[in-house]
Design a protein around this motif. Structure first.
Motif, PDB file in Angstrom:
ATOM      1  N   SER A 192      -5.852   4.858  -0.675  1.00 23.96           N
ATOM      2  CA  SER A 192      -5.887   6.225   0.534  1.00 23.96           C
ATOM      3  C   SER A 192      -5.080   7.207  -0.187  1.00 23.96           C
ATOM      4  O   SER A 192      -5.050   8.233   0.268  1.00 23.96           O
ATOM      5  N   LEU A 193      -4.127   6.648  -0.968  1.00 19.01           N
ATOM      6  CA  LEU A 193      -3.171   7.794  -1.583  1.00 19.01           C
ATOM      7  C   LEU A 193      -2.781   7.512  -3.200  1.00 19.01           C
ATOM      8  O   LEU A 193      -2.534   6.204  -3.331  1.00 19.01           O
TER       9      LEU A 193
ATOM     10  N   ALA B 156      -3.201  -4.504   6.732  1.00 20.85           N
ATOM     11  CA  ALA B 156      -2.144  -3.901   6.471  1.00 20.85           C
ATOM     12  C   ALA B 156      -1.239  -4.699   7.480  1.00 20.85           C
ATOM     13  O   ALA B 156       0.075  -4.904   7.392  1.00 20.85           O
TER      14      ALA B 156
ATOM     15  N   VAL C  29       4.980  -0.616   7.225  1.00 22.71           N
ATOM     16  CA  VAL C  29       4.312  -0.226   6.143  1.00 22.71           C
ATOM     17  C   VAL C  29       4.148   1.090   5.824  1.00 22.71           C
ATOM     18  O   VAL C  29       3.810   1.516   4.820  1.00 22.71           O
TER      19      VAL C  29
ATOM     20  N   LYS D  48     -10.871   1.516  -1.783  1.00 25.54           N
ATOM     21  CA  LYS D  48      -9.757   1.095  -0.819  1.00 25.54           C
ATOM     22  C   LYS D  48      -8.423   1.666  -1.118  1.00 25.54           C
ATOM     23  O   LYS D  48      -7.255   1.436  -0.482  1.00 25.54           O
TER      24      LYS D  48
ATOM     25  N   VAL E 100      -6.652  -1.693   7.907  1.00 24.07           N
ATOM     26  CA  VAL E 100      -5.515  -1.267   8.443  1.00 24.07           C
ATOM     27  C   VAL E 100      -5.018  -2.516   9.542  1.00 24.07           C
ATOM     28  O   VAL E 100      -4.234  -3.281   9.497  1.00 24.07           O
TER      29      VAL E 100
ATOM     30  N   PHE F  62      -1.562   3.186  -3.157  1.00 23.12           N
ATOM     31  CA  PHE F  62      -1.416   3.125  -1.823  1.00 23.12           C
ATOM     32  C   PHE F  62      -2.877   2.414  -1.174  1.00 23.12           C
ATOM     33  O   PHE F  62      -3.747   3.317  -1.197  1.00 23.12           O
ATOM     34  N   PRO F  63      -2.840   1.441  -0.329  1.00 21.04           N
ATOM     35  CA  PRO F  63      -4.137   1.073   0.323  1.00 21.04           C
ATOM     36  C   PRO F  63      -4.055   1.901   1.738  1.00 21.04           C
ATOM     37  O   PRO F  63      -2.933   2.553   2.109  1.00 21.04           O
ATOM     38  N   TYR F  64      -5.054   1.672   2.496  1.00 14.77           N
ATOM     39  CA  TYR F  64      -4.863   2.336   3.719  1.00 14.77           C
ATOM     40  C   TYR F  64      -4.015   1.770   4.731  1.00 14.77           C
ATOM     41  O   TYR F  64      -3.944   0.540   4.772  1.00 14.77           O
ATOM     42  N   VAL F  65      -3.217   2.487   5.099  1.00 14.20           N
ATOM     43  CA  VAL F  65      -2.035   1.889   6.384  1.00 14.20           C
ATOM     44  C   VAL F  65      -2.256   2.734   7.484  1.00 14.20           C
ATOM     45  O   VAL F  65      -2.482   3.779   7.513  1.00 14.20           O
TER      46      VAL F  65
ATOM     47  N   LEU G 160       2.240  -6.649   7.186  1.00 14.20           N
ATOM     48  CA  LEU G 160       3.487  -6.039   7.170  1.00 14.20           C
ATOM     49  C   LEU G 160       3.686  -5.186   8.161  1.00 14.20           C
ATOM     50  O   LEU G 160       4.917  -4.418   8.140  1.00 14.20           O
TER      51      LEU G 160
ATOM     52  N   GLU H  49       7.408  -3.435   3.244  1.00 17.53           N
ATOM     53  CA  GLU H  49       7.106  -4.579   2.274  1.00 17.53           C
ATOM     54  C   GLU H  49       8.452  -5.337   2.060  1.00 17.53           C
ATOM     55  O   GLU H  49       8.617  -6.282   1.963  1.00 17.53           O
TER      56      GLU H  49
ATOM     57  N   TYR I 160       1.665  -0.724  -3.324  1.00 17.09           N
ATOM     58  CA  TYR I 160       2.281  -0.751  -2.125  1.00 17.09           C
ATOM     59  C   TYR I 160       1.527  -1.483  -1.183  1.00 17.09           C
ATOM     60  O   TYR I 160       0.097  -1.858  -1.493  1.00 17.09           O
ATOM     61  N   ALA I 161       2.165  -1.875  -0.187  1.00 20.43           N
ATOM     62  CA  ALA I 161       1.374  -2.676   1.037  1.00 20.43           C
ATOM     63  C   ALA I 161       0.747  -3.648   0.547  1.00 20.43           C
ATOM     64  O   ALA I 161       1.114  -4.734  -0.120  1.00 20.43           O
ATOM     65  N   THR I 162      -0.482  -3.902   1.193  1.00 25.62           N
ATOM     66  CA  THR I 162      -1.367  -5.218   0.720  1.00 25.62           C
ATOM     67  C   THR I 162      -1.830  -5.387  -0.830  1.00 25.62           C
ATOM     68  O   THR I 162      -1.708  -6.473  -1.321  1.00 25.62           O
TER      69      THR I 162
ATOM     70  N   ARG J 111      -0.304   8.795  -6.330  1.00 30.01           N
ATOM     71  CA  ARG J 111       0.502   9.796  -6.882  1.00 30.01           C
ATOM     72  C   ARG J 111       0.730   9.391  -8.401  1.00 30.01           C
ATOM     73  O   ARG J 111       0.947   8.220  -8.922  1.00 30.01           O
TER      74      ARG J 111
END
Ligand code: SF4
Lengths: 80, 567
Positions: free
Chosen positions: A49-50, B237, B245, A47, B233, A74-77, B241, B275, A8-10, A52
């Motif tokens: 954050s979550l 991020a 995000v 790096k 962040v 997931f990275p930090y968002v 995004l 995304e 996810y994300a970055t 699953r």
């Protein structure tokens, strides 16, 4: 064994042809852990954050993976 | 930096030097100070006694990153509490270029319509009848024709003119689109009640700011910008995004409001994610990484183009997407973007609108997922039909009108896009913030030490965040520039900025005393307006109804909630 990693994300941006919703299929030796899967994708644990595994949140990166497991990383968002 | 007082009854304007007593008040703190000193907390929010205050923060006019944030405040017609709503866009930056700290709009010219035009040392109330009834996009285009393309505009659309309690004050962004909103609490209706349609700001000249130590200030700014850029962040991020995000991760946490807060997980999350948004806009020639105001090194905003590659909306954010998407069962970004455009144009809080529509869906008025039905309800608000007027009073009023039991509001304001049962620190903030349910007052999404569904420790988490956010809102900095303050070195750079701007002894305690004083004044105002601790509660269904998939309930006892923000 094969496991699937959804990024996810970055983390996802590194992969141009990333497959939504399938994720990345990894071929790993039996007994591999979440940490091994992350290492295979060059993701540094600090790096993340979550996490699953099969839709259940986990913090245990040393947990063993089984054939067909789906890992989400997931990275930090932030924001909102 | 001066105050400009505008008397709408007498139709006069007056510039004032605020004096030493106001030197260290800006943004949210300045609003709290003026309201507690000048406005009767028991007043009718839409009557002449209320004041509309539009102001910049303590670091406005400097090179501090994101320091052009604009605060708008008054007594809220939605909540009946004190209210500060802040927004990006160019108006805050322009006010500094015109030497202004605050515009204070007093009394009222009911049934009239004026435009306030502000230049450098000049201000005029101009007849605005020709603009009455226009919505924000056309209004701004016409004002740009009349006064030049480079103006900044602070305006209301039809919703504010109609006195809707979910109406916004819109602010133009760097492209000149009225897509940034001081959205919460119905301040558009306060502006409308004054008979003020728009404020036109001339571009002005480079701001004149005095510094105690300019060199030290510049060096602190440089280090702080580095801190922002080094944070995963704000440095990675968000520029890539945007705030959307959050959709996928909040969904994975089981906290994404879905179908009127009946689930924390939405099967269509990926389709409305940040995304997906970034991919879609890259294909269509839209833009991510867009800065809503000059001098923002983050750029969480965007320009959203439609299927034909034409501009549809901008500043299209997580809260809007979650509350009009998942919470209404809608899994199409284009559909939600059309709702966003309509809300910005008519001047509706997208968040309050999303939760209001979802309550209508729960009542069976239209089905969940019915985009056309949503557009028809928005049209009713715009047309001012009887039901449209009910919708314009917000989620709580609509829920009561329709006999819905599950109404997701605190102090009459809708909960944001994090279900508090699965993100309990934010839940404490919703319950106890003087603003009503407001995530920007203290969102625990980045909290690492206290698990989101854990019961213990959340009051402290929320209290610390609420102090931090009230401080940032008073400095006039975008709260997204503050993620890096998790590193104490970056707090040090902020302290250095204040010391070198204003002089005197500054440390971390003095910095955060800004937020503590602000919260104390806000609580004082609310108490005098008739609020007590029993108002600091979440909707009761959230205490008893488990939220799938975590099946968590909000289980922080009332006595614990009463310990939050003890100032
Ligand atoms: S981070 Fe986003 S909201 Fe904040 S100033 Fe920058 S673009 Fe605007």
């Amino acid at each position: 064994m094969q496991v699937y990693v959804k990024l996810y994300a970055t983390f996802r941006l590194k992969y141009k042809d990333y497959d939504v919703p399938g994720g990345i299929c990894l071929e790993l030796p039996p007994g591999s852990t979440i940490a091994d899967a992350m290492q295979a994708l060059e993701i540094q644990p600090e790096k993340v954050s979550l996490l699953r595994k099969n839709e259940v949140i986990t913090k245990d990166i040393h947990a063993a993976l089984a054939e067909g497991d789906v890992l989400e990383v997931f990275p930090y968002v932030g924001g909102g | 930096m001066k105050f400009l007082r505008v008397d709408m009854s007498a139709q006069t304007v007056k510039f004032e030097e605020p004096g030493e007593a106001y030197k260290l008040y800006g943004g949210r703190g300045l609003i709290a100070k003026i309201l507690t000193e000048e406005v009767d907390p028991a007043c009718d929010p839409l009557g002449p006694q209320n004041k509309l205050i539009i102001c910049t923060g303590l670091l406005a006019g400097t090179s501090a990153p994101t320091s052009g944030r604009l605060s708008v405040g008054g007594k809220s017609p939605l909540t009946g509490t004190i209210k500060e709503a802040n927004a990006g866009g160019t108006a805050g930056w322009m006010m500094s270029r015109l030497g202004l700290r605050a515009i204070i709009v007093e009394n009222a010219a009911p049934g009239k319509c004026f435009i306030l035009k502000v230049g450098s040392g000049t201000a005029q109330l101009l007849p605005g009848e020709a603009y009455a009834g226009l919505n924000n996009y056309e209004l701004v285009a016409r004002l740009q024709q009349a006064f030049g393309e480079k103006i900044g505009v602070i305006s209301i659309g039809g919703a504010g003119e109609r006195g809707y309690r979910n109406s916004t004050v819109q602010i133009t962004n760097t492209e000149g689109y009225p897509s940034r909103a001081a959205a919460r609490g119905g301040l558009g209706a306060v502006m409308g009640s004054k008979g003020l349609k728009a404020i036109v700001l001339e571009p002005g000249a480079a701001p004149v700011v005095t510094y105690h130590d300019r060199e030290k200030f510049n060096s602190a700014v440089k280090s702080y910008v580095q801190g922002i850029k080094a944070h995963p962040v704000s440095g990675e991020a968000m520029p890539a995004l945007g705030t959307a995000v959050l959709i996928n991760i909040v969904n994975a946490m089981g906290a994404l409001p879905t179908r009127n807060f009946s689930s924390g997980s939405f099967e269509g999350a990926e389709a409305i994610s940040g995304e997906r948004l970034a991919q879609l806009q890259a294909e269509r020639g839209g833009k991510n990484g867009h800065a809503c105001q000059p001098g923002c090194p983050i750029g969480c905003s965007n320009i959203y183009k439609d299927e034909k590659g034409e501009y549809l909306t901008s500043g299209f954010e997580y809260e809007t997407i979650a509350l009009n998407g998942a919470n209404c069962g809608i899994a199409s970004l284009d559909a939600i973007a059309r709702i966003d455009r309509l809300c910005d144009d008519f001047g509706l809080d997208t968040m309050e609108t999303g939760t209001t529509i979802a309550v209508c869906m729960e009542a069976g008025r239209i089905p969940f997922g019915d985009e056309k039905g949503v557009m028809a309800l928005l049209q009713e608000m715009s047309d001012g039909t009887e039901f449209g007027k009910v919708l314009g009073q917000g989620t709580a009023a609509t829920g009561k009108y329709l006999g819905v039991q599950r109404i997701p509001t605190v102090k009459g304001q809708s909960i944001a896009a994090y279900d508090p049962r699965a993100l309990k620190g934010t839940g404490v903030t919703y319950a106890t913030s003087p603003m009503g349910a407001d995530h920007t007052c203290g969102n625990s999404i980045l909290e690492q030490n206290v698990a989101p569904t854990q019961k213990e420790g959340q009051v402290e988490v929320s209290t610390n965040l609420q102090v931090g956010m009230a401080t940032f809102d008073s400095l006039g900095l975008c709260i997204f520039s503050g993620f890096c303050t998790a590193d104490p070195a970056n707090i040090g750079h902020l302290v250095d900025m204040l010391a070198s701007r204003f002089g005197g002894a500054w440390d971390v305690n003095k910095l955060f005393s800004i937020g503590i004083d602000t919260l104390a004044m806000e609580k004082k105002f609310n108490a005098a307006a008739g609020f007590s601790k029993t108002d600091n509660r979440l909707p009761r269904f959230m205490l008893t109804e488990p939220l799938p998939p975590s099946n968590s309930v909000f289980d922080i006892p009332d006595e614990e909630l009463d310990k939050a923000i003890p100032f």
